[in-house]
Design a protein around this motif. Structure first.
Motif, PDB file in Angstrom:
ATOM      1  N   PRO A 157     -24.362  -5.450   5.814  1.00  0.00           N
ATOM      2  CA  PRO A 157     -25.109  -5.571   7.078  1.00  0.00           C
ATOM      3  C   PRO A 157     -24.671  -6.834   7.812  1.00  0.00           C
ATOM      4  N   ALA A 158     -24.609  -6.755   9.123  1.00  0.00           N
ATOM      5  CA  ALA A 158     -24.126  -7.887   9.912  1.00  0.00           C
ATOM      6  C   ALA A 158     -24.940  -9.153   9.658  1.00  0.00           C
ATOM      7  N   SER A 159     -26.236  -8.999   9.402  1.00  0.00           N
ATOM      8  CA  SER A 159     -27.083 -10.176   9.194  1.00  0.00           C
ATOM      9  C   SER A 159     -26.650 -10.959   7.957  1.00  0.00           C
ATOM     10  N   ILE A 160     -26.289 -10.248   6.897  1.00  0.00           N
ATOM     11  CA  ILE A 160     -25.851 -10.914   5.665  1.00  0.00           C
ATOM     12  C   ILE A 160     -24.446 -11.481   5.848  1.00  0.00           C
ATOM     13  N   ARG A 161     -23.565 -10.719   6.492  1.00  0.00           N
ATOM     14  CA  ARG A 161     -22.197 -11.188   6.720  1.00  0.00           C
ATOM     15  C   ARG A 161     -22.190 -12.452   7.573  1.00  0.00           C
ATOM     16  N   ASP A 162     -22.999 -12.491   8.618  1.00  0.00           N
ATOM     17  CA  ASP A 162     -23.057 -13.667   9.485  1.00  0.00           C
ATOM     18  C   ASP A 162     -23.564 -14.896   8.726  1.00  0.00           C
ATOM     19  N   THR A 163     -24.519 -14.679   7.833  1.00  0.00           N
ATOM     20  CA  THR A 163     -25.045 -15.791   7.046  1.00  0.00           C
ATOM     21  C   THR A 163     -23.982 -16.358   6.117  1.00  0.00           C
ATOM     22  N   LEU A 164     -23.232 -15.469   5.462  1.00  0.00           N
ATOM     23  CA  LEU A 164     -22.139 -15.927   4.602  1.00  0.00           C
ATOM     24  C   LEU A 164     -21.075 -16.681   5.402  1.00  0.00           C
ATOM     25  N   TYR A 199     -27.579 -24.180   3.395  1.00  0.00           N
ATOM     26  CA  TYR A 199     -28.531 -23.137   3.791  1.00  0.00           C
ATOM     27  C   TYR A 199     -29.492 -23.612   4.875  1.00  0.00           C
ATOM     28  N   ARG A 200     -29.785 -24.908   4.919  1.00  0.00           N
ATOM     29  CA  ARG A 200     -30.673 -25.425   5.967  1.00  0.00           C
ATOM     30  C   ARG A 200     -29.977 -25.354   7.330  1.00  0.00           C
ATOM     31  N   GLN A 201     -28.719 -25.793   7.366  1.00  0.00           N
ATOM     32  CA  GLN A 201     -27.955 -25.727   8.621  1.00  0.00           C
ATOM     33  C   GLN A 201     -27.717 -24.281   9.049  1.00  0.00           C
ATOM     34  N   THR A 202     -27.475 -23.420   8.072  1.00  0.00           N
ATOM     35  CA  THR A 202     -27.281 -21.997   8.364  1.00  0.00           C
ATOM     36  C   THR A 202     -28.542 -21.402   8.963  1.00  0.00           C
ATOM     37  N   ALA A 203     -29.681 -21.736   8.378  1.00  0.00           N
ATOM     38  CA  ALA A 203     -30.958 -21.234   8.887  1.00  0.00           C
ATOM     39  C   ALA A 203     -31.177 -21.686  10.324  1.00  0.00           C
ATOM     40  N   ALA A 204     -30.896 -22.962  10.599  1.00  0.00           N
ATOM     41  CA  ALA A 204     -31.091 -23.491  11.951  1.00  0.00           C
ATOM     42  C   ALA A 204     -30.140 -22.819  12.941  1.00  0.00           C
ATOM     43  N   GLU A 205     -28.903 -22.608  12.547  1.00  0.00           N
ATOM     44  CA  GLU A 205     -27.899 -22.006  13.426  1.00  0.00           C
ATOM     45  C   GLU A 205     -28.259 -20.569  13.785  1.00  0.00           C
ATOM     46  N   LEU A 206     -28.798 -19.830  12.813  1.00  0.00           N
ATOM     47  CA  LEU A 206     -29.094 -18.409  13.028  1.00  0.00           C
ATOM     48  C   LEU A 206     -30.549 -18.144  13.407  1.00  0.00           C
ATOM     49  N   GLY A 207     -31.343 -19.207  13.488  1.00  0.00           N
ATOM     50  CA  GLY A 207     -32.744 -19.032  13.856  1.00  0.00           C
ATOM     51  C   GLY A 207     -33.567 -18.369  12.764  1.00  0.00           C
ATOM     52  N   ARG A 248     -32.214 -16.109   0.899  1.00  0.00           N
ATOM     53  CA  ARG A 248     -32.263 -14.715   0.441  1.00  0.00           C
ATOM     54  C   ARG A 248     -30.994 -13.978   0.849  1.00  0.00           C
ATOM     55  N   ARG A 249     -30.581 -14.168   2.098  1.00  0.00           N
ATOM     56  CA  ARG A 249     -29.376 -13.483   2.578  1.00  0.00           C
ATOM     57  C   ARG A 249     -28.125 -13.965   1.852  1.00  0.00           C
ATOM     58  N   LEU A 250     -28.048 -15.263   1.615  1.00  0.00           N
ATOM     59  CA  LEU A 250     -26.899 -15.787   0.884  1.00  0.00           C
ATOM     60  C   LEU A 250     -26.858 -15.230  -0.531  1.00  0.00           C
ATOM     61  N   ARG A 251     -27.998 -15.165  -1.174  1.00  0.00           N
ATOM     62  CA  ARG A 251     -28.048 -14.632  -2.536  1.00  0.00           C
ATOM     63  C   ARG A 251     -27.616 -13.164  -2.572  1.00  0.00           C
ATOM     64  N   LEU A 252     -28.118 -12.380  -1.624  1.00  0.00           N
ATOM     65  CA  LEU A 252     -27.743 -10.966  -1.555  1.00  0.00           C
ATOM     66  C   LEU A 252     -26.243 -10.802  -1.308  1.00  0.00           C
ATOM     67  N   GLY A 253     -25.722 -11.607  -0.382  1.00  0.00           N
ATOM     68  CA  GLY A 253     -24.305 -11.523  -0.072  1.00  0.00           C
ATOM     69  C   GLY A 253     -23.429 -11.857  -1.265  1.00  0.00           C
ATOM     70  N   LEU A 254     -23.807 -12.900  -1.995  1.00  0.00           N
ATOM     71  CA  LEU A 254     -23.030 -13.290  -3.170  1.00  0.00           C
ATOM     72  C   LEU A 254     -23.121 -12.246  -4.272  1.00  0.00           C
ATOM     73  N   GLN A 255     -24.282 -11.626  -4.411  1.00  0.00           N
ATOM     74  CA  GLN A 255     -24.427 -10.556  -5.398  1.00  0.00           C
ATOM     75  C   GLN A 255     -23.519  -9.379  -5.057  1.00  0.00           C
TER      76      GLN A 255
END
Length: 199
Positions: free
Chosen positions: A131-138, A148-156, A164-171
């Motif tokens: 999903p694009a949401s997980i890919r963008d987070t990675l 992950y804090r900077q990623t959260a701020a960048e993506l709102g 959660r998204r990073l964990r799913l993507g890595l899995q």
């Protein structure tokens, strides 16, 4: 890279190819050529070889539309598997040619190269299927080197959602390390070299 099409589209495409509709082949090529070329290049590391594999894969699909079974998965995944197997087959054939020409036999190094190339190709495919949401987070975390804090701020996002998204993507990416397809036998698992172009 193209996302999976709805199952109905896959079945309809197979039927059109089986009827010999050249327009169907063109549509399939437009949708999946970048996927095929990208995976082939990831394994081979050469544009010419990737281009040849792309032609072979679509030639095989044109000549063997019934090799795809919709019950076993979507068309995109089948084409990706077909591409990987053909690329690995060509890589092995090139190595055999090199040895026959008097090159040094480096079986262990070569098998490591095949394994690494296959893993990289599978990881690319898995990432493009996310999903694009997980890919963008990675991408934020690893391409732009943000925590992950900077990623959260960048993506709102909330920090919990970013984690959660990073964990799913890595899995999902971890499955790229599992044994993948190799050049074998059978209509969809062996070499597709020598197959024709549109009839």
């Amino acid at each position: 890279m193209a996302t999976p099409a709805p199952p109905r589209w896959d079945r309809k495409m197979q039927q059109r190819l089986a009827r010999g509709e050249e327009a169907a082949l063109c549509e399939l090529y437009d949708r999946f050529a970048s996927l095929v070329h990208g995976l082939a290049y990831r394994v081979m590391g050469e544009e010419d070889a990737a281009g040849q594999i792309t032609r072979e894969v679509f030639g095989y699909i044109w000549e063997n539309p019934d090799a795809y079974d919709p019950k076993e998965g979507n068309l995109r995944s089948w084409i990706a598997t077909l591409t990987q197997r053909q690329a690995v087959h060509r890589l092995r054939r090139c190595e055999a040619d090199r040895i026959r020409a008097g090159g040094e036999r480096t079986s262990e190094q070569f098998e490591r190269k095949v394994c690494e190339a296959n893993t990289a190709a599978r990881a690319d495919f898995i990432k493009s299927s996310m999903p694009a949401s997980i890919r963008d987070t990675l991408d934020q975390a690893y391409l732009h080197r943000r925590d992950y804090r900077q990623t959260a701020a960048e993506l709102g996002l909330t920090e919990d959602e970013a984690r959660r998204r990073l964990r799913l993507g890595l899995q999902m990416l971890s499955t790229a390390m599992q044994p993948g397809p190799s050049a074998g036998s059978g209509s969809a698992s062996g070499s597709v070299s020598g197959q024709g172009s549109p009839r």
